[in-house]
Design an enzyme around this catalytic site. Sequence first.
Site, PDB file in Angstrom:
ATOM      1  N   LYS A   1       2.631   0.650  -4.739  1.00  0.00           N
ATOM      2  CA  LYS A   1       2.685  -0.784  -4.979  1.00  0.00           C
ATOM      3  C   LYS A   1       3.714  -1.405  -4.043  1.00  0.00           C
ATOM      4  O   LYS A   1       4.892  -1.006  -4.039  1.00  0.00           O
ATOM      5  CB  LYS A   1       3.157  -1.007  -6.412  1.00  0.00           C
ATOM      6  CG  LYS A   1       2.264  -1.895  -7.231  1.00  0.00           C
ATOM      7  CD  LYS A   1       2.849  -1.955  -8.631  1.00  0.00           C
ATOM      8  CE  LYS A   1       2.122  -2.894  -9.499  1.00  0.00           C
ATOM      9  NZ  LYS A   1       2.822  -3.097 -10.774  1.00  0.00           N
TER      10      LYS A   1
HETATM   11  C1  E4P Z   1       1.395  -5.362 -12.951  1.00  0.00           C
HETATM   12  O1  E4P Z   1       1.108  -4.376 -12.281  1.00  0.00           O
HETATM   13  C2  E4P Z   1       2.704  -5.601 -13.568  1.00  0.00           C
HETATM   14  O2  E4P Z   1       3.255  -4.373 -13.952  1.00  0.00           O
HETATM   15  C3  E4P Z   1       2.625  -6.415 -14.818  1.00  0.00           C
HETATM   16  O3  E4P Z   1       1.318  -6.796 -15.127  1.00  0.00           O
HETATM   17  C4  E4P Z   1       3.668  -7.477 -14.966  1.00  0.00           C
HETATM   18  O4  E4P Z   1       3.464  -8.114 -16.191  1.00  0.00           O
HETATM   19  P1  E4P Z   1       4.573  -9.040 -16.884  1.00  0.00           P
HETATM   20  O5  E4P Z   1       4.503 -10.389 -16.257  1.00  0.00           O
HETATM   21  O6  E4P Z   1       4.149  -9.080 -18.325  1.00  0.00           O
HETATM   22  O7  E4P Z   1       5.896  -8.368 -16.667  1.00  0.00           O
END
Ligand code: E4P
Length: 219
Positions: A88
């Site tokens: 990522k």
């Molecule tokens: C995506 O890969 C992220 O880990 C995640 O969806 C972030 O979500 P949040 O806004 O609830 O922290």
Amino acid sequence: MKLFIDTANTEEIRAAAALGLLDGVTTNPSLLAKEIERRGRGRQEEIFAEICEIVPGPVSAEVLAADYEGMVREGREIAGIASNVVVKCPLTEAGLRATRTLSEEDIAVNVTLIFQPIQALLAAKAGAAFVSPFVGRLDDISAPGMSMVADIVEVFGNYSFATEVLVASVRNPVHVLDAARLGADVATIPYGVIKQLLHHPLTTIGIERFTADAKKYTG
Ligand code: E4P
């Protein structure tokens, strides 16, 4: 639509995997910190490796470096953990450069922290395997997160990118429904929301009534 779980908690991942519906996992540094706190120990590499063994599908693990060289170095290390790891990278200049380099080395990249459709287009052009638009965080600032997803799906439909639209920052079952209606490729869902998807009060009441009626003739 593929269903990923958005957590680094291996108990939640095992429980979701047991449903037989889990296609992959997304983690991020905050989710990992939470998991390390829950365990009271642990290193991120160990946790990634454990998750990759539980779930055969793509497991996203985020780089921590902010510069191009650091992201590429970390990306290669993370990709070496297991064959189903997806690196990522955040949507920054360095992140896009790293996405290009890593994807040319056949390392799958999930470009994260996307908040507008053209960012997704740039990530797709850089060779991303996934783009992660964060719907909940946009909703939090009174901007409609799902409109961004609709725009991305429309833009990608005009071209022939292999990049998958992974709806992230999902906060409730309606986000999941909207993602499916828009034709998103993947929704990554926290465990609490997955549980919400499994329950409906009328299903519970229906079972109770059927059971009560069945007892009348089965004794
Ligand atoms: C995506 O890969 C992220 O880990 C995640 O969806 C972030 O979500 P949040 O806004 O609830 O922290």
